[in-house]
Design a protein around this motif. Structure first.
Motif, mmCIF file in Angstrom:
data_model
loop_
_atom_site.group_PDB
_atom_site.id
_atom_site.type_symbol
_atom_site.label_atom_id
_atom_site.label_comp_id
_atom_site.label_asym_id
_atom_site.label_seq_id
_atom_site.Cartn_x
_atom_site.Cartn_y
_atom_site.Cartn_z
ATOM 1 N N LEU A 115 6.242 2.585 2.209
ATOM 2 C CA LEU A 115 7.082 1.822 1.281
ATOM 3 C C LEU A 115 7.191 0.363 1.706
ATOM 4 O O LEU A 115 7.152 -0.549 0.866
ATOM 5 C CB LEU A 115 8.472 2.445 1.189
ATOM 6 C CG LEU A 115 8.536 3.818 0.538
ATOM 7 C CD1 LEU A 115 9.946 4.387 0.641
ATOM 8 C CD2 LEU A 115 8.095 3.756 -0.909
ATOM 9 N N THR A 118 4.020 -1.433 0.785
ATOM 10 C CA THR A 118 3.985 -1.651 -0.660
ATOM 11 C C THR A 118 4.884 -2.832 -1.023
ATOM 12 O O THR A 118 4.473 -3.735 -1.761
ATOM 13 C CB THR A 118 4.423 -0.385 -1.417
ATOM 14 O OG1 THR A 118 3.542 0.686 -1.068
ATOM 15 C CG2 THR A 118 4.382 -0.599 -2.925
ATOM 16 N N ARG A 124 -1.117 -0.784 -2.673
ATOM 17 C CA ARG A 124 -0.656 -0.431 -4.014
ATOM 18 C C ARG A 124 0.275 0.773 -3.929
ATOM 19 O O ARG A 124 0.102 1.632 -3.063
ATOM 20 C CB ARG A 124 -1.846 -0.061 -4.902
ATOM 21 C CG ARG A 124 -2.702 -1.221 -5.247
ATOM 22 C CD ARG A 124 -3.711 -0.811 -6.328
ATOM 23 N NE ARG A 124 -4.667 -1.863 -6.519
ATOM 24 C CZ ARG A 124 -5.956 -1.769 -6.216
ATOM 25 N NH1 ARG A 124 -6.439 -0.652 -5.733
ATOM 26 N NH2 ARG A 124 -6.754 -2.784 -6.410
ATOM 27 N N PRO A 125 1.220 0.871 -4.862
ATOM 28 C CA PRO A 125 2.078 2.060 -4.868
ATOM 29 C C PRO A 125 1.228 3.324 -5.055
ATOM 30 O O PRO A 125 0.248 3.313 -5.796
ATOM 31 C CB PRO A 125 2.991 1.842 -6.073
ATOM 32 C CG PRO A 125 2.940 0.381 -6.348
ATOM 33 C CD PRO A 125 1.579 -0.090 -5.897
ATOM 34 N N GLU A 126 1.603 4.374 -4.376
ATOM 35 C CA GLU A 126 0.878 5.654 -4.446
ATOM 36 C C GLU A 126 1.798 6.684 -5.067
ATOM 37 O O GLU A 126 2.935 6.844 -4.629
ATOM 38 C CB GLU A 126 0.463 6.087 -3.040
ATOM 39 C CG GLU A 126 -0.289 7.380 -2.963
ATOM 40 C CD GLU A 126 -1.609 7.373 -3.690
ATOM 41 O OE1 GLU A 126 -1.714 8.065 -4.726
ATOM 42 O OE2 GLU A 126 -2.533 6.689 -3.238
ATOM 43 N N THR A 127 1.295 7.370 -6.079
ATOM 44 C CA THR A 127 2.110 8.383 -6.747
ATOM 45 C C THR A 127 1.770 9.798 -6.287
ATOM 46 O O THR A 127 2.542 10.717 -6.509
ATOM 47 C CB THR A 127 1.954 8.295 -8.280
ATOM 48 O OG1 THR A 127 0.568 8.457 -8.603
ATOM 49 C CG2 THR A 127 2.459 6.962 -8.793
ATOM 50 N N ARG A 128 0.611 9.961 -5.664
ATOM 51 C CA ARG A 128 0.224 11.293 -5.199
ATOM 52 C C ARG A 128 0.938 11.628 -3.899
ATOM 53 O O ARG A 128 1.157 10.764 -3.058
ATOM 54 C CB ARG A 128 -1.284 11.360 -4.959
ATOM 55 C CG ARG A 128 -2.110 11.174 -6.209
ATOM 56 C CD ARG A 128 -3.570 11.091 -5.882
ATOM 57 N NE ARG A 128 -3.795 9.880 -5.087
ATOM 58 C CZ ARG A 128 -4.959 9.497 -4.606
ATOM 59 N NH1 ARG A 128 -6.021 10.216 -4.820
ATOM 60 N NH2 ARG A 128 -5.072 8.391 -3.906
ATOM 61 N N GLU A 129 1.256 12.907 -3.744
ATOM 62 C CA GLU A 129 1.838 13.370 -2.487
ATOM 63 C C GLU A 129 0.753 13.373 -1.420
ATOM 64 O O GLU A 129 -0.403 13.714 -1.689
ATOM 65 C CB GLU A 129 2.391 14.782 -2.679
ATOM 66 C CG GLU A 129 3.104 15.310 -1.460
ATOM 67 C CD GLU A 129 3.717 16.675 -1.707
ATOM 68 O OE1 GLU A 129 3.717 17.479 -0.755
ATOM 69 O OE2 GLU A 129 4.192 16.928 -2.827
ATOM 70 N N TRP A 130 1.117 13.004 -0.205
ATOM 71 C CA TRP A 130 0.165 12.980 0.893
ATOM 72 C C TRP A 130 -0.280 14.399 1.228
ATOM 73 O O TRP A 130 0.548 15.295 1.412
ATOM 74 C CB TRP A 130 0.804 12.330 2.115
ATOM 75 C CG TRP A 130 -0.094 12.269 3.308
ATOM 76 C CD1 TRP A 130 -1.275 11.604 3.416
ATOM 77 C CD2 TRP A 130 0.121 12.898 4.572
ATOM 78 N NE1 TRP A 130 -1.805 11.776 4.679
ATOM 79 C CE2 TRP A 130 -0.965 12.566 5.401
ATOM 80 C CE3 TRP A 130 1.134 13.701 5.077
ATOM 81 C CZ2 TRP A 130 -1.079 13.000 6.714
ATOM 82 C CZ3 TRP A 130 1.024 14.146 6.387
ATOM 83 C CH2 TRP A 130 -0.076 13.797 7.195
#
Length: 182
Positions: A115, A118, A124-130
């Motif tokens: 965060l 970002t 870039r913001p990531e929407t997928r779960e790691w």
């Protein structure tokens, strides 16, 4: 628009040489004859934690310093490959489960670093779960059905890596390395 180089930067767990060699040997034996697959060399095996992407060269040191400050766990969990799967339509990967007996060590090692990077404009913001995984091969639309190797490992460091294109693939250069306790 500047033509200055923009290195491709990411933060990853690195593997001990013995574990990387065992996984690469398994991949070569299991996938070596599978047509157009390009196997990942042992030195390139890693578990990506944060992908920053292409950054201005002058900002890479910010990622290094933020990583140094953001490490909240000094010992990595023990990982065990749980299945072989295809990621992003071209990466053959070993999905990893934390086989760590200490529940406190099974989670995310970098606190709020993703965060913070970002917010600073360093990813870039990531929407997928790691999903912890090791990419072991690349190909266009691979189809694989394999049992994963019976190899467990604990990463030996968190590193800030730069991906450099070289003939026949890529090389990952360590911009910084933060060893973890065994």
């Amino acid at each position: 628009m500047s033509d200055a180089p923009r290195p491709l930067i990411f933060i990853a767990y690195t593997l001990p040489a013995e574990a990387a060699s065992a996984i690469a040997t398994w991949a070569r034996a299991s996938l070596g004859g599978a047509g157009e697959l390009r196997l990942v060399p042992p030195a390139n095996l890693h578990v990506t934690l944060v992908f920053c992407g292409r950054l201005p060269a002058g900002r890479v040191e910010e990622v290094v310093e933020a990583t140094r400050a953001g490490i909240v766990m000094r010992r990595a969990p023990v990982y065990l490959p749980s299945r072989v799967r295809v990621f992003a339509r071209s990466a053959v990967a070993l999905e990893l489960d934390a086989a760590e007996p200490d529940r406190a060590l099974r989670g995310w090692p970098l606190g709020a670093l993703a965060l913070e990077l970002t917010s600073a404009g360093l990813r870039r913001p990531e929407t997928r779960e790691w999903t912890p995984h090791l990419t072991i091969a690349r190909a266009q639309r691979p189809a694989v059905a394999l049992e994963p190797p019976d190899v467990s490992f604990a990463p030996d460091a968190i590193a800030v890596l730069e991906s450099a294109s070289v003939p026949g693939g890529v090389r990952y250069d360590q911009r910084a390395r933060f060893p973890l306790e065994a």
